[in-house]
Design a protein around this motif. Structure first.
Motif, PDB file in Angstrom:
ATOM      1  N   LEU A  57      40.391  40.301  74.343  1.00 57.96           N
ATOM      2  CA  LEU A  57      41.393  41.106  73.760  1.00 57.96           C
ATOM      3  C   LEU A  57      41.897  40.440  72.624  1.00 57.96           C
ATOM      4  N   ASN A  58      41.871  39.092  72.614  1.00 55.64           N
ATOM      5  CA  ASN A  58      42.129  38.408  71.234  1.00 55.64           C
ATOM      6  C   ASN A  58      41.390  38.860  70.110  1.00 55.64           C
ATOM      7  N   PHE A  59      40.218  38.875  70.291  1.00 58.05           N
ATOM      8  CA  PHE A  59      39.352  39.459  69.294  1.00 58.05           C
ATOM      9  C   PHE A  59      39.662  40.508  68.971  1.00 58.05           C
ATOM     10  N   GLU A  60      39.936  41.593  69.756  1.00 57.41           N
ATOM     11  CA  GLU A  60      40.449  43.261  69.265  1.00 57.41           C
ATOM     12  C   GLU A  60      41.582  42.977  68.570  1.00 57.41           C
ATOM     13  N   ARG A  61      42.472  42.231  69.028  1.00 55.96           N
ATOM     14  CA  ARG A  61      43.731  42.208  68.262  1.00 55.96           C
ATOM     15  C   ARG A  61      43.724  41.410  66.848  1.00 55.96           C
ATOM     16  N   ILE A  62      43.335  40.363  66.795  1.00 56.10           N
ATOM     17  CA  ILE A  62      43.341  39.192  65.823  1.00 56.10           C
ATOM     18  C   ILE A  62      42.006  38.772  65.020  1.00 56.10           C
TER      19      ILE A  62
END
Ligand SMILES: [Zn+2]
Length: 91
Positions: A57-62
């Motif tokens: 999820l972090n990768f998708e966001r940032i």
């Protein structure tokens, strides 16, 4: 410059790893590959200190597995040369 490498990162889904489970740091997202994959999304990864689900999820966001690695990850240009087969993370 990143070269095309054969193994898919469990976090960012780019084919960015030379081998799996070898504690290689993914140059795209900075996830440390301890061998964990999509079948253990909610297990906290020892070297990464977060779950794989959170990292994805972090990768998708940032664009990084963890906010602390945000300044270290590959640029859009470097990523563009790598193959990616995105897998869905079901919440
Ligand atoms: Zn990655």
């Amino acid at each position: 410059m990143l070269v095309d490498q054969p193994h898919q990162c469990p976090c960012c889904d780019y084919y960015s790893l030379r081998e799996r489970g070898a504690h290689e740091i993914c140059p795209v997202c900075y996830w440390e590959d301890d061998g964990q994959d999509m079948d253990r999304l909610d297990e906290v990864s020892g070297p990464n200190h977060i779950t794989l689900r959170r990292a994805r999820l972090n990768f998708e966001r940032i664009g990084a597995a963890d906010p602390s690695a945000e300044a270290l990850v590959a640029s859009a240009d470097e990523r563009a040369g790598l193959r990616r087969e995105q897998r869905a993370t079901f919440n």
